[in-house]
Scaffold this motif. Sequence first.
Motif, PDB file in Angstrom:
ATOM      1  N   GLN A 180      10.324 -22.959 -12.057  1.00 16.65           N
ATOM      2  CA  GLN A 180       9.062 -23.484 -11.563  1.00 16.65           C
ATOM      3  C   GLN A 180       7.858 -22.692 -12.017  1.00 16.65           C
ATOM      4  OE1 GLN A 180       9.149 -24.068  -7.358  1.00 16.65           O
ATOM      5  NE2 GLN A 180       9.448 -26.233  -7.709  1.00 16.65           N
ATOM      6  N   LEU A 210       8.603  -8.120   3.247  1.00 20.84           N
ATOM      7  CA  LEU A 210       9.489  -8.777   4.201  1.00 20.84           C
ATOM      8  C   LEU A 210      10.930  -8.388   3.901  1.00 20.84           C
ATOM      9  CD1 LEU A 210       7.965 -12.290   3.851  1.00 20.84           C
ATOM     10  CD2 LEU A 210       7.641 -10.752   5.753  1.00 20.84           C
ATOM     11  N   MET A 218       6.334 -17.660  -9.318  1.00 19.84           N
ATOM     12  CA  MET A 218       6.476 -18.678  -8.295  1.00 19.84           C
ATOM     13  C   MET A 218       5.979 -20.019  -8.813  1.00 19.84           C
ATOM     14  SD  MET A 218       7.709 -17.425  -5.486  1.00 19.84           S
ATOM     15  CE  MET A 218       7.210 -18.604  -4.281  1.00 19.84           C
ATOM     16  N   THR A 259       9.566 -11.760  -1.482  1.00 18.91           N
ATOM     17  CA  THR A 259       8.707 -10.726  -2.053  1.00 18.91           C
ATOM     18  C   THR A 259       7.257 -11.160  -2.025  1.00 18.91           C
ATOM     19  OG1 THR A 259      10.514 -10.258  -3.550  1.00 18.91           O
ATOM     20  CG2 THR A 259       8.394  -9.264  -4.055  1.00 18.91           C
ATOM     21  N   THR A 260       7.023 -12.409  -2.408  1.00 15.81           N
ATOM     22  CA  THR A 260       5.639 -12.835  -2.513  1.00 15.81           C
ATOM     23  C   THR A 260       5.130 -13.483  -1.251  1.00 15.81           C
ATOM     24  OG1 THR A 260       6.404 -14.936  -3.350  1.00 15.81           O
ATOM     25  CG2 THR A 260       5.872 -13.249  -4.964  1.00 15.81           C
ATOM     26  N   ASN A 261       6.034 -13.721  -0.300  1.00 14.78           N
ATOM     27  CA  ASN A 261       5.628 -14.301   0.958  1.00 14.78           C
ATOM     28  C   ASN A 261       5.092 -15.714   0.813  1.00 14.78           C
ATOM     29  OD1 ASN A 261       5.493 -14.233   3.648  1.00 14.78           O
ATOM     30  ND2 ASN A 261       3.908 -12.671   3.793  1.00 14.78           N
ATOM     31  N   HIS A 262       5.521 -16.385  -0.237  1.00 11.27           N
ATOM     32  CA  HIS A 262       5.187 -17.796  -0.416  1.00 11.27           C
ATOM     33  C   HIS A 262       6.493 -18.531  -0.640  1.00 11.27           C
ATOM     34  CE1 HIS A 262       1.282 -16.097  -1.067  1.00 11.27           C
ATOM     35  NE2 HIS A 262       0.736 -17.276  -1.242  1.00 11.27           N
ATOM     36  N   GLU A 263       6.447 -19.828  -0.483  1.00 11.62           N
ATOM     37  CA  GLU A 263       7.662 -20.588  -0.662  1.00 11.62           C
ATOM     38  C   GLU A 263       7.529 -21.607  -1.756  1.00 11.62           C
ATOM     39  OE1 GLU A 263       8.880 -20.534   3.992  1.00 11.62           O
ATOM     40  OE2 GLU A 263       8.915 -22.397   2.858  1.00 11.62           O
ATOM     41  N   PHE A 264       8.658 -21.923  -2.364  1.00 13.24           N
ATOM     42  CA  PHE A 264       8.670 -22.995  -3.348  1.00 13.24           C
ATOM     43  C   PHE A 264       8.594 -24.317  -2.614  1.00 13.24           C
ATOM     44  CE2 PHE A 264       9.354 -20.820  -7.149  1.00 13.24           C
ATOM     45  CZ  PHE A 264      10.243 -19.786  -6.935  1.00 13.24           C
ATOM     46  N   VAL A 265       7.793 -25.226  -3.165  1.00 16.04           N
ATOM     47  CA  VAL A 265       7.821 -26.565  -2.585  1.00 16.04           C
ATOM     48  C   VAL A 265       8.031 -27.555  -3.706  1.00 16.04           C
ATOM     49  CG1 VAL A 265       6.197 -25.877  -0.829  1.00 16.04           C
ATOM     50  CG2 VAL A 265       5.381 -27.069  -2.811  1.00 16.04           C
ATOM     51  N   CYS A 289      14.918 -14.307  -2.745  1.00 21.92           N
ATOM     52  CA  CYS A 289      14.335 -12.957  -2.749  1.00 21.92           C
ATOM     53  C   CYS A 289      12.916 -12.988  -3.289  1.00 21.92           C
ATOM     54  CB  CYS A 289      15.171 -12.018  -3.616  1.00 21.92           C
ATOM     55  SG  CYS A 289      16.700 -11.510  -2.873  1.00 21.92           S
ATOM     56  N   LEU A 290      12.710 -13.789  -4.317  1.00 21.50           N
ATOM     57  CA  LEU A 290      11.361 -13.874  -4.889  1.00 21.50           C
ATOM     58  C   LEU A 290      10.393 -14.430  -3.868  1.00 21.50           C
ATOM     59  CD1 LEU A 290       9.560 -13.531  -7.311  1.00 21.50           C
ATOM     60  CD2 LEU A 290      10.164 -15.802  -8.048  1.00 21.50           C
ATOM     61  N   GLU A 291      10.848 -15.422  -3.131  1.00 20.16           N
ATOM     62  CA  GLU A 291       9.979 -15.993  -2.103  1.00 20.16           C
ATOM     63  C   GLU A 291       9.603 -14.945  -1.071  1.00 20.16           C
ATOM     64  OE1 GLU A 291      12.000 -19.211  -0.380  1.00 20.16           O
ATOM     65  OE2 GLU A 291      11.145 -20.678  -1.754  1.00 20.16           O
ATOM     66  N   TYR A 334       3.874 -13.053  -8.947  1.00 22.81           N
ATOM     67  CA  TYR A 334       3.396 -14.301  -8.365  1.00 22.81           C
ATOM     68  C   TYR A 334       3.411 -15.428  -9.382  1.00 22.81           C
ATOM     69  CZ  TYR A 334       1.948 -12.562  -3.819  1.00 22.81           C
ATOM     70  OH  TYR A 334       1.951 -12.081  -2.543  1.00 22.81           O
ATOM     71  N   CYS A 346       3.478 -24.654  -7.480  1.00 20.16           N
ATOM     72  CA  CYS A 346       3.893 -25.532  -6.384  1.00 20.16           C
ATOM     73  C   CYS A 346       4.476 -24.677  -5.275  1.00 20.16           C
ATOM     74  CB  CYS A 346       4.948 -26.519  -6.870  1.00 20.16           C
ATOM     75  SG  CYS A 346       4.297 -27.575  -8.158  1.00 20.16           S
ATOM     76  N   THR A 347       3.621 -23.976  -4.583  1.00 26.39           N
ATOM     77  CA  THR A 347       4.129 -23.116  -3.523  1.00 26.39           C
ATOM     78  C   THR A 347       3.512 -23.536  -2.213  1.00 26.39           C
ATOM     79  OG1 THR A 347       2.310 -21.596  -3.854  1.00 26.39           O
ATOM     80  CG2 THR A 347       4.330 -21.138  -5.043  1.00 26.39           C
ATOM     81  N   TYR A 348       4.137 -23.023  -1.174  1.00 26.91           N
ATOM     82  CA  TYR A 348       3.553 -23.259   0.132  1.00 26.91           C
ATOM     83  C   TYR A 348       3.410 -21.937   0.795  1.00 26.91           C
ATOM     84  CZ  TYR A 348       2.994 -24.175   4.920  1.00 26.91           C
ATOM     85  OH  TYR A 348       2.516 -24.156   6.170  1.00 26.91           O
ATOM     86  N   PRO A 349       2.330 -21.457   1.290  1.00 25.65           N
ATOM     87  CA  PRO A 349       1.014 -22.070   1.103  1.00 25.65           C
ATOM     88  C   PRO A 349       0.506 -21.863  -0.315  1.00 25.65           C
ATOM     89  CG  PRO A 349       0.822 -19.978   2.224  1.00 25.65           C
ATOM     90  CD  PRO A 349       2.268 -20.193   2.013  1.00 25.65           C
ATOM     91  N   ARG A 402      -2.062 -14.947   5.360  1.00 26.49           N
ATOM     92  CA  ARG A 402      -0.721 -15.210   5.839  1.00 26.49           C
ATOM     93  C   ARG A 402      -0.064 -13.973   6.385  1.00 26.49           C
ATOM     94  NH1 ARG A 402       3.309 -17.068   4.080  1.00 26.49           N
ATOM     95  NH2 ARG A 402       3.635 -18.929   5.275  1.00 26.49           N
ATOM     96  N   ALA A 403      -0.704 -12.850   6.213  1.00 26.23           N
ATOM     97  CA  ALA A 403      -0.023 -11.626   6.637  1.00 26.23           C
ATOM     98  C   ALA A 403       0.002 -11.494   8.143  1.00 26.23           C
ATOM     99  CB  ALA A 403      -0.718 -10.420   6.004  1.00 26.23           C
ATOM    100  N   ASN A 406      13.299  -1.209   5.313  1.00 26.51           N
ATOM    101  CA  ASN A 406      13.503  -2.474   4.585  1.00 26.51           C
ATOM    102  C   ASN A 406      13.823  -2.232   3.136  1.00 26.51           C
ATOM    103  OD1 ASN A 406      13.322  -4.468   6.432  1.00 26.51           O
ATOM    104  ND2 ASN A 406      11.113  -4.719   6.273  1.00 26.51           N
ATOM    105  N   HIS A 426      -2.098  -8.066  -1.808  1.00 25.99           N
ATOM    106  CA  HIS A 426      -0.768  -7.466  -1.843  1.00 25.99           C
ATOM    107  C   HIS A 426      -0.838  -6.055  -2.393  1.00 25.99           C
ATOM    108  CE1 HIS A 426       3.614  -8.979  -1.976  1.00 25.99           C
ATOM    109  NE2 HIS A 426       3.604  -7.678  -1.782  1.00 25.99           N
TER     110      HIS A 426
END
Lengths: 637, 215
Positions: B83, A25, B157, A487-493, A483-485, B154, B160-163, A608-609, B203, B173
Amino acid sequence: MAAGVAAWLPFARAAAIGWMPVANLPMPIAPTNKNKHQDELIILNVSGRRFQTWRNTLDRYPDTLLGSSEKEFFFNEETREYFFDRDPDVFRSILNFYRTGKLHYPRYECISAYDEELAFFGIIPEIISDCCYEEYKDRKRENAERLMDDLEDNKDSKLPNMTFRETMWRAFENPHTSTMALVFYYVTGFFIAISVITNVVETVPCGYMPNQRDIPCGERYTEAFFCMDTACVMIFTVEYLMRLFAAPSRYRFMRSVMSIIDVVAILPYYIGLVMTNNEDVSGAFVTLRVFRVFRIFKFSRHSQGLRILGYTLKSCASELGFLLFSLTMAIIIFATVMFYAEKGSSSSKFTSIPASFWYTIVTMTTLGYGDMVPKTIAGKIFGSICSLSGVLVIALPVPVIVSNFSRIYHQNQRADKRRAQKVQKARLSRMRISKSGSSSAFLHSKRNGLNQSLELTGSLEEDQQLKKTTSLLESQHHHLLHCLEKTTNHEFVDERLYEQGYMQTALQNFPSQSPSLSSEEGITGTCCSRRTKKSMQPLSATHTHSHTHNLQELSALHIQCGERQALNTSRSSLNLMSDESGSLNCKSSGLVTTAIITIPTPPSNNSRASPDAPPPPNPDAPPLPNPGNDVVKISAL
Amino acid sequence: MGALMVIFSLQTKQRRKMTDSVEDELELSAARHRPEALEQLEAQTRFSRKELQILYRGFKNECPSGVVNEDTFKEIYSQFFPQGDASTYAHFLFDAFDTDHNGSVSFEDFVMGLSILLRGTVQEKLNWAFNLYDINKDGYITKEEMLDIIKSIYDMMGKCTYPTLKEETPRQHVEIFFQKMDKNRDGVVTIDEFIDCCQNDENIMKSMQLFENVI
């Protein structure tokens, strides 16, 4: 994030180049350093003593006085320096905090002066580093107790509205509060003394009876002693019942040591009343009288020193245990040795090893009764070794116990107990705070939508104005995490929300077996009600584990639950993050957007892709099953 | 009796402590390191004098002995990612920075690496990234190496990630990466394939310029 590693943030950001080829991304834009002047030295004049440091050092902590623009108020134009009319000695520690990231508390400083300086410079005391934190807390608590004692002395005079019960309880605990309490205190003390003396005098032989034998006074003046005993026991019973009535927590009072002593002191009398002169049990009855001596322990209410002694013994349990253990070891060893050494001699008192225990104990404690003495040469040699080592073994743990006693005597034991609980809790919470501090800061800034606008393809105007609220350091750190988010396409929650989602999936797993709607409704009903206080769960969590038939009904119920909440939150209730602000930043094209329902087809793991999702539906309307095979996930909008 | 035992244990403890302290002293003095002169570093890297000064001050603040060993490196790097678990990725980074493979990163290594990352040409940066991914430094990136790298990313991360992170996400990946990069489908990515492919991807090119203004 510790300020010490703030210097390494450029390195961490540079190392992020390692993620770039792997990411799928586009990355967010980096925050720019608007005012990029060279780092300069600034002079801080504190009551004449000049400190100098780099401006960047102070900028590490933007929420303190020196790190924010508040210091401009202290800028002296003529001398081009910042002047503070404060204590320069304490300022040393404060400036070191900026330099090293650790706040130390100097032992020679007065605690209240230090606190004042910290408050002036906007530094919270909780970040004092571990090496000095215990000391700081100790001194603070001592100070607080001193203040409290002063207050209490003033407070006792004026307390109009306490219930009768509370007044009684206070009177019992602090005899100095009123004259009645003092009278009560002395009367009970007097009667305890009388009772103990009676018990003692009862056994003294006084006078002769016709059958030429000394009898104790107790048998001569039976009625008198019985009357005395009755009077004392009645007073004790009345006192116990009054304390029981006045106690704020009766259950806790009944379990306390003092009340057990009270009960044990008066029980023999009542048991004696109940048991009449039955020949079989009179022997036991006599034994019961021994317990009357426990009345003397009632004195511990009257003597602080006695209580402290008891508490010391309890707290030195390990040292006492060690003493006992080593003594036992030594006794067994020496008793064995003495037994075998004296085995040869005739008419030896050392008939067995347990019999030798008595000799060993008497010798090691240097009593030396002389009822058992070794006769052989070997026995004498080992006997002398025994007495020498006895001195050493006993002398070792005793100073520890003594010092413990004196330590406790100087501090109130109530403060110790209170402190033990709070320090542990405070320590744990501090560690948790420092760990979650930085991650929560990032999540917080995400919620405020600060990062949403920072995209390489997005516009630049918004991020200029949003930058003012966070420091450059923080924004750079957040950019890195962003940026890390990407890169991995996941988000911190947030951890809380993650755990809710996890529980949610666990719950959802169960009803997949039972087809009945009512049971599911019951379950979702409970989980909905449980969650009414918190934000609603990401239903995607359930769908990732796509179940078969019942999900449709489940999701329908979920969305209906969402409807029950206030309308303005229903949309955000499906959101993961922006519950407070409710602002939807739809610029993040990388994330899968919509949601609704599933269909009773076999689960397909929607990776998720796939960013091509149908447009966001209206979650308020009751959902209809989508035709076809698209299993769509609910995710953050 | 107990006294004898206590005295004996005290003696052995003292003896042990003395030998320990001597060894510790030796170790500390051995680990001290002074960097080369400022002029030399200025010539070798693309940083200006002032930038080198700032970098060194930060470096020395965190590592007073002048070198970073792997544990300190991991600790420092982990502070930026509260985290998750950044230690695996930090390990790979450490290997990439420690060019002479002596187990510690001195200031020179540090600054050389940063010079490439921040001031180098795109070619050099891609070279550096390839070196990072190639764990055993044999010139090829295999799927296993890539899987390790991606897993470590990974890991940062956290959970605690979403998803929620699934088992096969890193593997997927890696597949995507290999599909993009491995042109001749031989199961490994060479440096030329890598650089070629990255230069064609807009990109990636853009993101390489992202950290220009870090110092």
